[in-house]
Design a protein around this motif. Structure first.
Motif, PDB file in Angstrom:
ATOM      1  N   TRP A   1       0.798  -1.229   0.000  1.00 15.17           N
ATOM      2  CA  TRP A   1       0.000   0.000   0.000  1.00 15.17           C
ATOM      3  C   TRP A   1       0.829   1.277   0.000  1.00 15.17           C
ATOM      4  CZ3 TRP A   1      -3.366  -2.196   4.507  1.00 15.17           C
ATOM      5  CH2 TRP A   1      -4.163  -3.214   4.017  1.00 15.17           C
ATOM      6  N   VAL A   2       2.048   1.230   0.534  1.00 15.42           N
ATOM      7  CA  VAL A   2       2.844   2.450   0.672  1.00 15.42           C
ATOM      8  C   VAL A   2       3.943   2.528  -0.381  1.00 15.42           C
ATOM      9  CG1 VAL A   2       4.260   3.833   2.235  1.00 15.42           C
ATOM     10  CG2 VAL A   2       2.331   2.532   3.136  1.00 15.42           C
ATOM     11  N   GLY A   3       4.557   1.403  -0.717  1.00 19.97           N
ATOM     12  CA  GLY A   3       5.601   1.393  -1.730  1.00 19.97           C
ATOM     13  C   GLY A   3       6.754   0.491  -1.364  1.00 19.97           C
ATOM     14  N   ARG A   4       7.526   0.144  -2.379  1.00 22.59           N
ATOM     15  CA  ARG A   4       8.664  -0.758  -2.239  1.00 22.59           C
ATOM     16  C   ARG A   4       9.940  -0.074  -2.724  1.00 22.59           C
ATOM     17  NH1 ARG A   4       4.685  -4.827  -2.945  1.00 22.59           N
ATOM     18  NH2 ARG A   4       5.370  -6.703  -1.853  1.00 22.59           N
ATOM     19  N   ILE A   5      11.066  -0.582  -2.219  1.00 16.23           N
ATOM     20  CA  ILE A   5      12.365  -0.124  -2.690  1.00 16.23           C
ATOM     21  C   ILE A   5      12.891  -1.185  -3.655  1.00 16.23           C
ATOM     22  CG2 ILE A   5      14.723   0.479  -2.051  1.00 16.23           C
ATOM     23  CD1 ILE A   5      13.608   1.268   0.727  1.00 16.23           C
ATOM     24  N   PRO A   6      13.113  -0.827  -4.907  1.00 15.45           N
ATOM     25  CA  PRO A   6      13.611  -1.808  -5.880  1.00 15.45           C
ATOM     26  C   PRO A   6      14.906  -2.473  -5.397  1.00 15.45           C
ATOM     27  CG  PRO A   6      12.990   0.230  -6.982  1.00 15.45           C
ATOM     28  CD  PRO A   6      12.947   0.502  -5.505  1.00 15.45           C
ATOM     29  N   GLY A   7      14.952  -3.786  -5.508  1.00 15.99           N
ATOM     30  CA  GLY A   7      16.145  -4.538  -5.154  1.00 15.99           C
ATOM     31  C   GLY A   7      16.261  -4.923  -3.693  1.00 15.99           C
TER      32      GLY A   7
ATOM     33  N   ILE B   1      18.763   2.062   9.055  1.00 18.65           N
ATOM     34  CA  ILE B   1      18.532   3.284   8.293  1.00 18.65           C
ATOM     35  C   ILE B   1      17.580   4.149   9.112  1.00 18.65           C
ATOM     36  CG2 ILE B   1      17.699   4.297   6.146  1.00 18.65           C
ATOM     37  CD1 ILE B   1      18.513   1.657   4.753  1.00 18.65           C
ATOM     38  N   LEU B   2      18.144   5.187   9.710  1.00 18.15           N
ATOM     39  CA  LEU B   2      17.368   6.120  10.514  1.00 18.15           C
ATOM     40  C   LEU B   2      16.312   6.782   9.643  1.00 18.15           C
ATOM     41  CD1 LEU B   2      20.426   7.788  12.277  1.00 18.15           C
ATOM     42  CD2 LEU B   2      18.903   6.055  13.261  1.00 18.15           C
ATOM     43  N   GLU B   3      15.198   7.136  10.223  1.00 17.92           N
ATOM     44  CA  GLU B   3      14.067   7.777   9.544  1.00 17.92           C
ATOM     45  C   GLU B   3      13.247   6.793   8.725  1.00 17.92           C
ATOM     46  OE1 GLU B   3      15.441  11.083   7.193  1.00 17.92           O
ATOM     47  OE2 GLU B   3      16.503  11.989   8.880  1.00 17.92           O
ATOM     48  N   GLY B   4      13.825   5.672   8.323  1.00 16.89           N
ATOM     49  CA  GLY B   4      13.089   4.663   7.575  1.00 16.89           C
ATOM     50  C   GLY B   4      12.592   5.127   6.226  1.00 16.89           C
ATOM     51  N   PHE B   5      11.567   4.436   5.735  1.00 12.51           N
ATOM     52  CA  PHE B   5      11.002   4.714   4.416  1.00 12.51           C
ATOM     53  C   PHE B   5      10.128   5.963   4.427  1.00 12.51           C
ATOM     54  CE2 PHE B   5       7.802   3.967   1.031  1.00 12.51           C
ATOM     55  CZ  PHE B   5       8.645   3.834  -0.055  1.00 12.51           C
ATOM     56  N   GLU B   6       9.315   6.129   5.482  1.00 10.62           N
ATOM     57  CA  GLU B   6       8.372   7.248   5.542  1.00 10.62           C
ATOM     58  C   GLU B   6       8.769   8.367   6.499  1.00 10.62           C
ATOM     59  OE1 GLU B   6       4.019   6.289   5.019  1.00 10.62           O
ATOM     60  OE2 GLU B   6       4.771   4.465   5.972  1.00 10.62           O
TER      61      GLU B   6
ATOM     62  N   PRO C   1      14.852   6.224  -4.826  1.00 10.25           N
ATOM     63  CA  PRO C   1      14.043   5.328  -5.661  1.00 10.25           C
ATOM     64  C   PRO C   1      13.077   4.444  -4.862  1.00 10.25           C
ATOM     65  CG  PRO C   1      16.348   5.233  -6.316  1.00 10.25           C
ATOM     66  CD  PRO C   1      16.294   6.021  -5.039  1.00 10.25           C
ATOM     67  N   TRP C   2      11.836   4.430  -5.327  1.00  7.66           N
ATOM     68  CA  TRP C   2      10.812   3.531  -4.793  1.00  7.66           C
ATOM     69  C   TRP C   2       9.739   3.371  -5.839  1.00  7.66           C
ATOM     70  CZ3 TRP C   2       5.682   5.006  -3.570  1.00  7.66           C
ATOM     71  CH2 TRP C   2       5.410   6.371  -3.662  1.00  7.66           C
ATOM     72  N   VAL C   3       8.949   2.316  -5.697  1.00  6.48           N
ATOM     73  CA  VAL C   3       7.867   2.062  -6.641  1.00  6.48           C
ATOM     74  C   VAL C   3       6.584   1.780  -5.874  1.00  6.48           C
ATOM     75  CG1 VAL C   3       9.348   1.202  -8.512  1.00  6.48           C
ATOM     76  CG2 VAL C   3       8.437  -0.403  -6.815  1.00  6.48           C
ATOM     77  N   GLN C   4       5.459   2.138  -6.490  1.00  5.11           N
ATOM     78  CA  GLN C   4       4.148   1.860  -5.914  1.00  5.11           C
ATOM     79  C   GLN C   4       3.673   0.537  -6.483  1.00  5.11           C
ATOM     80  OE1 GLN C   4       2.539   4.496  -3.901  1.00  5.11           O
ATOM     81  NE2 GLN C   4       1.559   2.645  -3.163  1.00  5.11           N
ATOM     82  N   SER C   5       3.119  -0.317  -5.626  1.00  2.00           N
ATOM     83  CA  SER C   5       2.612  -1.619  -6.103  1.00  2.00           C
ATOM     84  C   SER C   5       1.341  -1.452  -6.895  1.00  2.00           C
ATOM     85  CB  SER C   5       2.348  -2.533  -4.909  1.00  2.00           C
ATOM     86  OG  SER C   5       3.541  -2.755  -4.224  1.00  2.00           O
TER      87      SER C   5
END
Length: 182
Positions: A86-92, A152-157, A178-182
């Motif tokens: 729902w929020v997104g993925r990091i490629p790789g 990784i401080l702060e994380g994705f969001e 870089p990130w992608v929405q599913s």
């Protein structure tokens, strides 16, 4: 303030970055000039100062640089399937839930799944939504004989803004990595 900045990053190369605020610009300028070894050393020092039980704590922009320049660095995203979808993925990224939605129950097989999918002898960078679960994952992995764990401080969001929303003021997504929405 969100904007665009152009700057000289060495060897006659000019780059353009998205500027979230003045401190990000200052951090980013230094980031492009530092070597990967210097970034990791800074992350290790940061972890010591914070009293963390794993090797290092990276800012998202630092983690991205390490991942781009080191073929050995491995990114593990410990967010739930729902967050990824729902929020997104990091490629790789290698995706291994630390906790499962909706009850956020611990994944009892996390460490076995991690050991089966990631090389224990190489650097492992953990990320989650805000940096909390990934900190826990890095600590658990360090206890499980993964020698080179980084959170990784702060994380994705990142942190919540004044309206209680994430993904706007800090974190992987907010700074335009870089990130992608599913």
């Amino acid at each position: 303030m969100i904007g665009i900045a152009e700057y000289e990053c060495g060897a006659g190369v000019t780059s353009i970055i998205k500027v979230i605020n003045r401190s990000f610009l200052i951090t980013s300028l230094g980031y492009f000039m530092e070597t990967t070894a210097a970034i990791l050393e800074k992350a290790q020092q940061r972890a010591k100062e914070m009293g963390l039980p794993y090797k290092g704590a990276l800012l998202p922009i630092e983690a991205y640089r390490v991942l781009q320049e080191s073929a050995q660095a491995q990114l593990v995203d410990v967010r739930s399937r729902a967050e990824l979808d729902w929020v997104g993925r990091i490629p790789g990224a290698t995706e291994i839930e630390l906790r499962s939605y909706p009850a956020m129950q611990p994944n009892p097989g996390f460490l076995d799944q991690l050991a089966g999918r990631v090389d224990k002898t190489l650097p492992v960078l953990f990320i989650c939504r805000s940096g909390a679960r990934s900190s826990q994952a890095a600590a658990m992995a360090s206890e499980y004989d993964f020698a080179d764990c980084y959170n990784i401080l702060e994380g994705f969001e990142g942190d919540k803004d004044e309206n209680g929303h994430r993904g706007k003021i800090s974190g992987w997504k907010a700074i335009g990595l870089p990130w992608v929405q599913s």
